[in-house]
Design a protein around this motif. Structure first.
Motif, PDB file in Angstrom:
ATOM      1  N   GLN A 171       0.839  -1.185   0.000  1.00 18.78           N
ATOM      2  CA  GLN A 171       0.000   0.000   0.000  1.00 18.78           C
ATOM      3  C   GLN A 171       0.876   1.238   0.000  1.00 18.78           C
ATOM      4  O   GLN A 171       1.932   1.274   0.624  1.00 18.78           O
ATOM      5  N   THR A 172       0.413   2.259  -0.711  1.00 22.36           N
ATOM      6  CA  THR A 172       1.124   3.526  -0.774  1.00 22.36           C
ATOM      7  C   THR A 172       0.456   4.511   0.165  1.00 22.36           C
ATOM      8  O   THR A 172      -0.772   4.701   0.106  1.00 22.36           O
ATOM      9  N   ALA A 173       1.224   5.121   1.016  1.00 28.31           N
ATOM     10  CA  ALA A 173       0.680   6.084   1.968  1.00 28.31           C
ATOM     11  C   ALA A 173       0.400   7.400   1.259  1.00 28.31           C
ATOM     12  O   ALA A 173       1.220   7.899   0.479  1.00 28.31           O
ATOM     13  N   ILE A 174      -0.794   7.983   1.521  1.00 26.22           N
ATOM     14  CA  ILE A 174      -1.167   9.246   0.900  1.00 26.22           C
ATOM     15  C   ILE A 174      -1.639  10.218   1.964  1.00 26.22           C
ATOM     16  O   ILE A 174      -2.009   9.838   3.074  1.00 26.22           O
ATOM     17  N   PHE A 200     -14.606   6.800  -1.485  1.00 23.88           N
ATOM     18  CA  PHE A 200     -13.835   5.618  -1.122  1.00 23.88           C
ATOM     19  C   PHE A 200     -12.361   5.918  -1.368  1.00 23.88           C
ATOM     20  O   PHE A 200     -12.013   6.868  -2.075  1.00 23.88           O
ATOM     21  N   VAL A 201     -11.514   5.128  -0.762  1.00 22.05           N
ATOM     22  CA  VAL A 201     -10.075   5.178  -1.032  1.00 22.05           C
ATOM     23  C   VAL A 201      -9.686   3.846  -1.643  1.00 22.05           C
ATOM     24  O   VAL A 201      -9.987   2.794  -1.070  1.00 22.05           O
ATOM     25  N   PRO A 202      -9.071   3.835  -2.814  1.00 29.24           N
ATOM     26  CA  PRO A 202      -8.706   2.563  -3.456  1.00 29.24           C
ATOM     27  C   PRO A 202      -7.828   1.701  -2.562  1.00 29.24           C
ATOM     28  O   PRO A 202      -7.089   2.189  -1.707  1.00 29.24           O
ATOM     29  N   LYS A 203      -7.925   0.408  -2.788  1.00 30.14           N
ATOM     30  CA  LYS A 203      -7.242  -0.572  -1.949  1.00 30.14           C
ATOM     31  C   LYS A 203      -5.730  -0.383  -1.941  1.00 30.14           C
ATOM     32  O   LYS A 203      -5.050  -0.734  -0.983  1.00 30.14           O
ATOM     33  N   GLU A 204      -5.209   0.173  -3.026  1.00 26.92           N
ATOM     34  CA  GLU A 204      -3.749   0.326  -3.142  1.00 26.92           C
ATOM     35  C   GLU A 204      -3.191   1.416  -2.234  1.00 26.92           C
ATOM     36  O   GLU A 204      -1.978   1.551  -2.090  1.00 26.92           O
ATOM     37  N   TYR A 205      -4.078   2.232  -1.622  1.00 26.32           N
ATOM     38  CA  TYR A 205      -3.620   3.375  -0.851  1.00 26.32           C
ATOM     39  C   TYR A 205      -4.083   3.304   0.606  1.00 26.32           C
ATOM     40  O   TYR A 205      -5.096   2.681   0.926  1.00 26.32           O
ATOM     41  N   VAL A 206      -3.345   3.979   1.480  1.00 28.56           N
ATOM     42  CA  VAL A 206      -3.738   4.167   2.863  1.00 28.56           C
ATOM     43  C   VAL A 206      -3.338   5.590   3.244  1.00 28.56           C
ATOM     44  O   VAL A 206      -2.273   6.071   2.873  1.00 28.56           O
ATOM     45  N   ALA A 224     -10.608   3.874   5.185  1.00 31.34           N
ATOM     46  CA  ALA A 224     -11.572   4.147   4.122  1.00 31.34           C
ATOM     47  C   ALA A 224     -11.257   3.360   2.870  1.00 31.34           C
ATOM     48  O   ALA A 224     -11.576   3.768   1.786  1.00 31.34           O
ATOM     49  N   THR A 225     -10.642   2.246   3.025  1.00 33.05           N
ATOM     50  CA  THR A 225     -10.231   1.464   1.858  1.00 33.05           C
ATOM     51  C   THR A 225     -11.406   0.707   1.268  1.00 33.05           C
ATOM     52  O   THR A 225     -12.089  -0.018   1.961  1.00 33.05           O
ATOM     53  N   ALA A 226     -11.617   0.859  -0.041  1.00 28.05           N
ATOM     54  CA  ALA A 226     -12.674   0.117  -0.733  1.00 28.05           C
ATOM     55  C   ALA A 226     -12.121  -1.222  -1.172  1.00 28.05           C
ATOM     56  O   ALA A 226     -11.051  -1.312  -1.746  1.00 28.05           O
ATOM     57  N   SER A 227     -12.860  -2.286  -0.897  1.00 29.87           N
ATOM     58  CA  SER A 227     -12.386  -3.625  -1.240  1.00 29.87           C
ATOM     59  C   SER A 227     -12.431  -3.860  -2.727  1.00 29.87           C
ATOM     60  O   SER A 227     -13.180  -3.232  -3.455  1.00 29.87           O
TER      61      SER A 227
END
Length: 692
Positions: free
Chosen positions: A44-47, A114-120, A232-235
């Motif tokens: 996961q990429t931190a944003i 939503f926040v895409p799964k690839e990000y946190v 807020a990660t969307a699956s």
């Protein structure tokens, strides 16, 4: 549940929060603040610094903006942005949804976040667009979370749906509706790299928007207001479910299709809310219906399809050129490497959107009549072309797809090329079809007597007082060179009469000659007579017989394996020589030089053909028969195409890998460049003058 109610069910909880025990609700003021740090998982990429932008401010009477763009900074590299699209719905205080901004009430945006799964995110502040904060007017902003989907809905308290009392579990219903109707925007196929942000909208800067504390949560234990969410990660399952709910069978919503296939100038000038449904209509209904209709109507194309002789795909591009509407649509072939051939369908949307006035055979743009051909359909919440313009568009695309099929089926004649022994395409003008043959046979599948009766129903084509006269027709051709077939071969300008009108008549006459020829009748299943005698003494052309005659001509040009396994084909020159029983007519050039003027029987046929159309028409009520080879039960139907989405059996439109630019698709058809073309090369001549 009806759409106008599910918003109300959801949003009324802001009035009585205690009635909803399974939904995470977080409220916060419209002022800056930081979120607690969230632990980063693997891959996961931190944003940070999350901003929602790209939302246009509502204008009464105009289509509302249904999407927004979320951007964020990468923690490890703040100068690098990521972005994705989210859906926006608009709701009034009674819980009713809107697509057009009303003038008598206020509507509020509801963001499906939503926040895409690839990000946190880490220590992020969430910033709303300026348009939203103006509408909220300082009211408390709330996020409502559906734990089952990881989707969150952001709007204000005491606004949307405040007059409605909830009766069911609203957050799940809301999430389902967003997925069903909004597809969570197909952008998630492409985003995660920020590529769509630049093509959709410029997001407002922090100084132009209000920063708010809070971001959605998927933790069902947080049921009280004012708490800060944790994730807020969307699956991936949620994303996949949203994508699978698309109404289009490919990969894009209507607006995404417009961004993919349309020139930016066209979008800016006409508006994506109008272009989107139009592009979707062409891609999923008109173009595939046109292809399938032609394949079903012409046995030669059906046989080619079965033998992989037609291309699987075609490119598609919509552009705007107000100064050149001589053709609303066109199919282009290209062979940049001189080995393979590529195809593109282009549509100049100006022809179908703006009003043009004819002046000396030229069409002049009238800026005072912008958008006259669009109308809003309140039942479908979309902008549509008016029926007559849609019919015109359908007939134009039918015309162009006839070209496309012939580009494969009679590749030499259409492209003016032959393949040498090394498989390289080499230009050869002798094999290239005449313009009148290419255009005339394509006009024959349109509705020419409807769309060209302003040309035909004049003295130019021997018409006066409801009657076509062959002698008058000959005299007109003798005194007006622009009408003759030969004129269009020498002149690139002012050639509509020659290539299209007279070209149509010339091809219909060839189809008639084939339909009455013993060889063609025996070999191409032509059983009916070319003319139908009516009880009132008039005669009606049998378009089915003419169509099968032209089908036979195309088949002879394309070629076939003979009983010895040898490929046999005939040139247009040879076919005309066989069909025309006149010693003076040996080639295509001879035919075009003498058609109507001195070719025995040609003027009589054309006058009687046009008269049969006139006799079936009802000019007083502006009802004219089509004059097309493709007939429907309705004599006056503006288009023969079925209004139904379908898959194209060949030449299916592909996604553009470079949105907003022309896209070509390489032909994968087999047995191409083996046809006879216009004139056979000397080393390929069969028995000259013998098509049997």
């Amino acid at each position: 549940m009806k759409r106008k109610q599910f918003f109300a069910c959801l949003l009324a909880m802001m009035v009585s929060v205690g009635t909803i025990s399974t939904t995470t609700i977080t409220s916060f003021a419209q002022e800056g603040g930081a979120l607690p740090q969230v632990e980063q998982g693997q891959m996961q990429t931190a944003i940070t610094n999350i901003t929602i932008g790209g939302l246009e401010e509502p204008v009464p009477g105009q289509l509302l903006d249904f999407s927004a763009v979320v951007t964020a900074d990468k923690v490890d590299n703040p100068s690098e942005k990521v972005s994705w699209k989210i859906l926006v719905m608009w709701v009034d205080e009674d819980g009713k949804t809107f697509t057009i901004c009303p003038s008598d009430r206020k509507v509020y945006p509801v963001f499906s976040f939503f926040v895409p799964k690839e990000y946190v995110y880490k220590q992020a502040a969430l910033t709303l667009p300026e348009a939203a904060t103006k509408i909220f007017g300082g009211k408390e902003v709330v996020t409502i979370v559906d734990p089952s989907t990881s989707l969150s809905f952001i709007t204000c308290v005491d606004g949307p749906g405040k007059n409605y009392t909830p009766k069911e579990k609203v957050s799940t219903v809301y999430a389902d509706e967003f997925q069903k109707n909004g597809e969570i925007e197909k952008a998630k196929r492409k985003q995660l790299s920020g590529e769509l942000a630049s093509t959709i909208a410029e997001t407002p800067s922090t100084s132009e928007a209000s920063t708010i504390v809070g971001t959605p949560s998927v933790d069902e234990s947080q049921i009280t207001t004012g708490q800060t969410p944790s994730d807020a990660t969307a699956s991936s399952e949620t994303v996949a479910a949203a994508e699978d709910s698309s109404s289009a069978e490919d990969s894009s919503s209507a607006e995404d299709l417009a961004r993919m296939h349309c020139q930016k100038k066209a979008i800016d000038d006409i508006g994506i809310e109008k272009l989107g449904p139009l592009v979707e209509l062409i891609r999923y209904t008109i173009q595939p219906q046109a292809v399938n209709t032609l394949i079903n109507e012409f046995p030669c194309f059906n046989e080619a399809l079965e033998n992989d002789g037609l291309s699987s795909n075609i490119g598609f591009y919509v552009y705007l050129d107000k100064d050149n509407v001589s053709s609303g649509a066109g199919v282009t072939s290209s062979y940049p490497d001189f080995v393979s051939i590529k195809y593109n369908l282009k549509v100049n949307v100006a022809e179908y959107v703006y009003v043009y006035e004819k002046d000396n055979n030229e069409y002049i743009y009238n800026p005072d009549n912008v958008d006259e051909y669009f109308e809003y359909n309140s039942e479908t919440d979309t902008w549509e072309l008016k029926r007559d313009k849609r019919d015109e568009l359908e007939c134009d695309i039918l015309h162009e797809m006839m070209h496309a099929l012939m580009f494969d089926y009679t590749a030499r004649g259409m492209n003016g090329c032959i393949k040498n022994s090394e498989g390289i395409l080499v230009k050869d003008k002798d094999v290239e079809f005449t313009n009148w043959f290419c255009e005339g046979i394509a006009v024959a599948v349109q509705n020419p007597y409807q769309y060209r009766n302003n040309d035909f129903r004049t003295e130019l084509y021997g018409f006066s007082d409801g009657v076509y006269n062959s002698d008058s027709l000959v005299d007109s051709f003798a005194n007006n060179e622009k009408l003759t077939l030969s004129y269009g071969e020498k002149n690139e300008d002012d050639n509509v009469y020659s290539r299209y009108d007279t070209g149509y008549l010339a091809c219909m006459y060839l189809g008639y000659l084939a339909a009455t020829n013993e060889y063609y009748r025996d070999n191409y299943g032509i059983q009916e007579d070319a003319w139908i005698d009516n009880e009132d003494g008039t005669r009606t052309i049998n378009t089915e017989a003419i169509k099968l005659g032209l089908n036979g001509i195309l088949n002879e040009i394309h070629g076939y394996e003979d009983e010895n396994g040898e490929w046999t084909k005939y040139s247009l020159d040879q076919i005309i020589c066989d069909l025309v029983e006149d010693d003076a007519i040996k080639t295509t050039d001879d035919y075009q030089a003498n058609f109507i003027l001195s070719l025995d029987g040609s003027a009589d046929f054309c006058a009687e053909l046009l008269q049969s159309y006139e006799d079936q028409s009802d000019p007083e009520n502006d009802n004219y028969v089509s004059g097309s080879l493709i007939q429907t039960d309705d004599l006056y139907a503006g288009s023969p195409l079925v209004d139904e989405q379908t898959d194209a059996m060949a030449f299916a439109i592909i996604d553009s890998d470079n949105p907003g630019t022309e896209q070509y698709a390489e032909s994968d058809a087999e047995n191409t460049f083996l046809d006879g073309g216009k004139t056979l090369p000397s080393d390929e001549v069969n028995v000259e003058g013998d098509g049997e």
